[in-house]
Design an enzyme around this catalytic site. Structure first.
Site, PDB file in Angstrom:
ATOM      1  N   GLY C  16       0.841  -1.211   0.000  1.00 21.67           N
ATOM      2  CA  GLY C  16       0.000   0.000   0.000  1.00 21.67           C
ATOM      3  C   GLY C  16       0.866   1.247   0.000  1.00 21.67           C
ATOM      4  NE  ARG C  26      14.483  16.017  -3.061  1.00 18.26           N
ATOM      5  CZ  ARG C  26      15.107  16.459  -1.970  1.00 18.26           C
ATOM      6  NH1 ARG C  26      15.042  15.779  -0.850  1.00 18.26           N
ATOM      7  NH2 ARG C  26      15.812  17.577  -2.027  1.00 18.26           N
ATOM      8  CB  VAL C  29      17.642   9.184  -6.388  1.00 14.15           C
ATOM      9  CG1 VAL C  29      18.355   9.760  -7.616  1.00 14.15           C
ATOM     10  CG2 VAL C  29      16.681   8.075  -6.796  1.00 14.15           C
ATOM     11  CG  ASP C 108       3.403  -6.432   7.568  1.00 14.95           C
ATOM     12  OD1 ASP C 108       2.909  -6.084   6.478  1.00 14.95           O
ATOM     13  OD2 ASP C 108       2.710  -6.781   8.534  1.00 14.95           O
ATOM     14  CB  THR C 131       2.915   0.913   6.161  1.00 12.89           C
ATOM     15  OG1 THR C 131       1.571   0.682   6.606  1.00 12.89           O
ATOM     16  CG2 THR C 131       3.830   0.681   7.354  1.00 12.89           C
ATOM     17  CG  ASP C 133      -1.845   0.135   8.309  1.00 11.64           C
ATOM     18  OD1 ASP C 133      -2.690   1.045   8.258  1.00 11.64           O
ATOM     19  OD2 ASP C 133      -1.894  -0.876   7.595  1.00 11.64           O
ATOM     20  CG  ASP C 135       1.441  -2.490  10.671  1.00 10.42           C
ATOM     21  OD1 ASP C 135       2.259  -1.852   9.962  1.00 10.42           O
ATOM     22  OD2 ASP C 135       0.642  -3.311  10.202  1.00 10.42           O
ATOM     23  NE  ARG C 160     -14.495  18.475  17.281  1.00  2.00           N
ATOM     24  CZ  ARG C 160     -13.284  18.682  16.746  1.00  2.00           C
ATOM     25  NH1 ARG C 160     -13.050  19.784  16.076  1.00  2.00           N
ATOM     26  NH2 ARG C 160     -12.337  17.803  16.896  1.00  2.00           N
ATOM     27  NE  ARG C 177      -8.304  -4.190   6.300  1.00  2.00           N
ATOM     28  CZ  ARG C 177      -8.453  -4.105   4.984  1.00  2.00           C
ATOM     29  NH1 ARG C 177      -8.007  -5.060   4.200  1.00  2.00           N
ATOM     30  NH2 ARG C 177      -9.052  -3.058   4.446  1.00  2.00           N
ATOM     31  CE  LYS C 219     -17.402  16.634  27.767  1.00  2.00           C
ATOM     32  NZ  LYS C 219     -18.144  16.601  29.041  1.00  2.00           N
ATOM     33  CB  SER C 221     -19.167  17.646  18.904  1.00  2.00           C
ATOM     34  OG  SER C 221     -17.890  17.393  19.433  1.00  2.00           O
ATOM     35  CG  LEU C 259     -10.509  11.128   2.017  1.00  2.00           C
ATOM     36  CD1 LEU C 259     -11.108  11.867   3.163  1.00  2.00           C
ATOM     37  CD2 LEU C 259     -10.085  12.049   0.907  1.00  2.00           C
TER      38      LEU C 259
END
Lengths: 328, 328, 328, 328
Positions: C16, C26, C29, C108, C131, C133, C135, C160, C177, C219, C221, C259
């Site tokens: 990913g 960059r 290189v 990984d 990554t 993640d 992880d 919000r 995940r 509260k 929100s 996103l």
């Protein structure tokens, strides 16, 4: 140190404002409530302490401010607090409000004040490092520094667009009077041709050489980052010196200025500020005083204020080396 | 005007770069391909036309650039193009490439060049208004203006954070040498205390009065927008004058500078640039020449270049009035 | 390990994509050039290695990409590389190009491939953790994680606005995940009412209780962050369960999705990627192989790949605690 | 219509919130003060009018909100206002507060309510078009639409990074239940492969053809924009249909959702909202009632509400054509 249990915390921001200060105040208020303590907000730092500008804070007062730059408690300089009379007045106001512990959010000057105040009156206080300059020991990063770095590179990204389009040489001045942290970070993060910082003097000849060699290599853009407090002068002075050596270059200067102090804090600064706010309250509950709370290697650490404000924090050698290699 | 069908278009950007120029180039290339025409990119404007820095463009060359600021065809000033010899050389290079139509993207100076060139050599050309200054007639908005306004207000939003936190008075200088469009827009959009523009002189006494009355009303922030080309001087000069009248104010100055020229174009500028790029190609196909293409009331309009560059475009009276009412 | 000096490095991205991968390429290189080595880009990861999609890279190829999301070398899955025949074909292609060292940028799975390849063919390789993640062990942060956290909180800031305006309860699903890093960070950084992550099951009753108690405290929100891989289901499932208990709540769900994979990298990710890119090349020069390079406590550290990919990295206990305290 | 002079204005927001509503409220309050009128804020729209949730507003209440998304007066649906009894209760509350004029900020439903209320009770009211959908006649643009378009393209920019890196086909769903304004704008502004909107049905075969032809032309990214209310279904349904025809494509779906409702308003929306807020107050002072104020061709225009809410506003034909040409 203090034997009386903490019951009412006064919180204030002091010195130059930094994005994330609001998040820190919020964390102080909410964690104090969580631990059944009362919190009072002292407006405009030490000045408000002297002027008795002090109001009770509830959770509702810190709603919807986590993401805002600046500090809703405001900040100000206080000449009077530097006098024993001023500090006495401040102490009396705190006592009148039954405030028996303080959390001060600010830079080295603000923490110095807290240290002095603790020594004189014994009210336990914990400092939270809030300054975009990142020049405090006892924490890997100060609140606001990451946001300021991002503001700087986003501005430089825009400048690069126009620099490349016109084959111009830009000198961009970033904040950091005594410390080149923002400059070195922005230099690496924006692929700068060179980075001039207070800590290290780069001879003008070296800079000229670098620019000439880049011209040969047909680099697309030439952006030189200059920290405001550099011994070689600010961006304007340096650009004028360079102009003499490279009269054919189309040179422009941009001074980012106070842009870098504001803006919604980054994820990093929000998390850091939240963590330090909670840790400050927990530290007071656990009897700590006259310390600054920081995060070192992802762990919460309390350092005596006296030690934290001795500014021996330096830009990492690796960072210098990498900035140099990547600008060739 | 020209009886020969258009077969090969030369496209270039000229003058100060503006966000959205890449989107306009892309639209020219892609719509030319759509209509089975060839397109050549002329690098660095008129200078590249003289230096023969001309390359064929395919759809692949304009992939993934719609969202980038600046202009990948680059821009430059050309002293030589101001001479008949220079223009002859440029014409010969175009002829050698069989380019028989031009699209020029730029401001009034760039369009003036195209007009002159058309009169001398008869190559049909269409201008696309690309400048952050918004000072061209024949279009409601020029490419880059909306992006520059957004860059300005986002920067001022950050400055407001620190202005409010310290109760400071800020003077922020925005671009717009002869035209106060960015200033007036940024003034309304950032809730400024006052906006000083080239078109209208505001006596220093009026400004002082406004600031004093706001102080009484306890306005939280005081930001004065100054257009760079104002007759009363730039932000720095004005701030110094004000300082004399209001010595107790904590005053700061920020000059936004070249920030405003770069950055990813806004939705508005991308759509406008795309529309104008397509309309320029369609205009050439339909025999138009020596015109600038613009959007007025959401409709594509072709205006003789000579008429468009006579800068009589003025900031709307309503905008002045609203800026004034909302700053009280 | 390898006795032959490194002369030609192959670099590729795999798995990913993550913001900052371009900055890492960059840095590889440019530092290779700095040390007088050649670099070849392998497109689409292991698949390109098998398909012989390999091209020489010069400094010019990595100009103006530091600030772009994604990876210009592209990424792809390769079923064939999982077979001995596929890997042999890949090896032959590398040999034909005289590539005698590899830098792999990815998560990984990508590092596992490099480890296997090294064991079979002995080409020294260094992994760079890329990554969103976060992880991977052996580094405090992976490239892209900080950017993803910022993308998440900026999106939640927008949500919000509308949540507060309508007194709605929002469930926002973020990526991660198997790891709740983004969720916990976004939870703290956005002032969430609760954060549900894969590592810890929060009983639906606890969540309901929290929401009810917040309703009492008025509260403004209510945003619940849900990590996509949570055992209790995604944001949609959880929202439906909650709806049964709180039928009067006006509930909405937003799944941030891809996103979070894109966008211009943050200052932190650009600096990290730059540092790791240089360190990977230097590591190869110094004879290291089969290791991942990371940054721990601001220091460059090389960890055997086998050790780094055993995912025992866990969200910090302090972070859990702070998230909980601040959501009350 | 009304012979009594306006002395006290009630202002409220209603329907779906839109970025810029706060800027509009601020402009109403500040211009009312400028003209020496009093202003009351009615919370949660018609519901608050019935519940008597009404508070006096001063300039101080609208400080520092210009740049915030959402609406601090909140918004809500009101079933009760649809009944004559509900409206009578609302009227009584207004009368009790001596409110003798109304400014309503919202979409067509909200304006319809105001029209009805005016007919029944004769309190003069002026509507301000506030909705991201841009589906009101009588104004070139509604407040919030420009911000929503920018939010959409910035999100799609991020998605494109990952789409290009993995050669994926993305379906991105944007808001706009009955109107394709956001979709068409985002389609042009993000260089989409195709844009599917409610107003025009694109046969699935045409879409497949377009995608296949782009594959041949080796376009780098393939993003299809889908308006949520399209007759062909949402992004998910369409992606599944496409998958059947193009089984080898790596397809992903992102539904932007409520992201698009929030966020700091753009320069355009802030200026528009400011202008309309002032014009609404001036309209009431000048005896106008039962009208919506808009901006057409940069001029302030008052249109009878009954006329404005008949939604005959359509996406411009030019925009369709340009979107089509540029997606080839």
């Amino acid at each position: 140190m203090s034997n009386n249990p903490i019951t009412r915390i006064g919180v204030f921001t002091s010195g130059g404002d930094a994005p994330g200060m609001n998040a820190a105040i919020r964390a102080v208020v909410r964690s104090a409530k969580y631990y059944n303590l009362e919190v009072y907000g002292i407006y405009r730092g030490y000045e408000g302490m002297i002027q008795n500008d002090i109001k009770k804070l509830e959770n509702i007062n810190v709603g919807y401010i986590l993401e805002r730059g600046g500090t809703f408690l405001k900040s100000a300089r206080s000449a009077e607090f530097r006098t024993p009379e001023g500090r006495k007045k401040a102490y009396d106001n705190l006592t009148a409000h039954n405030i028996n512990a303080l959390v001060v959010i600010g830079g080295d000057g603000s923490l110095t004040g807290a240290h002095l105040f603790y020594k004189e009156f014994g009210i336990p206080s914990i400092g939270i490092p809030g300054t975009i300059d990142n020049d405090l020991s006892g924490t890997d990063s100060t609140i606001g520094y990451d946001t300021a770095c991002n503001t700087a590179i986003q501005a430089i990204d825009k400048i690069r667009d126009t620099a490349v389009s016109h084959d111009r040489l830009f000198f961009v001045e970033v904040m950091g009077r005594d410390a080149g942290f923002i400059a070195v970070n922005a230099g690496i993060g924006s692929g700068a041709a060179a980075t001039l910082i207070p800590e290290r003097k780069m001879p003008i000849e070296t800079l000229i050489e670098r620019l000439k060699s880049r011209a040969k290599a047909k680099k697309q853009s030439n952006i030189v980052i200059v920290a405001e407090g550099g011994k070689s002068g600010g961006a304007l002075e340096i650009s004028q010196k360079v102009k003499k050596f490279l009269p054919n270059y189309d040179i422009r200067v941009t001074i980012l200025g106070h842009l870098q102090r504001g803006g919604s804090p980054t994820s990093f600064d929000r998390t850091l500020a939240s963590k330090l706010g909670v840790a400050a309250v927990e530290g007071l509950i656990n009897g700590k005083a006259d310390v600054m709370v920081g995060v070192i290697n992802n762990k919460i650490v309390y350092t005596p204020i006296k030690k934290a404000i001795v500014d021996d924090k330096e830009v990492d050698e690796d960072d210098f080396r990498i900035a140099k290699i990547l600008s060739q």
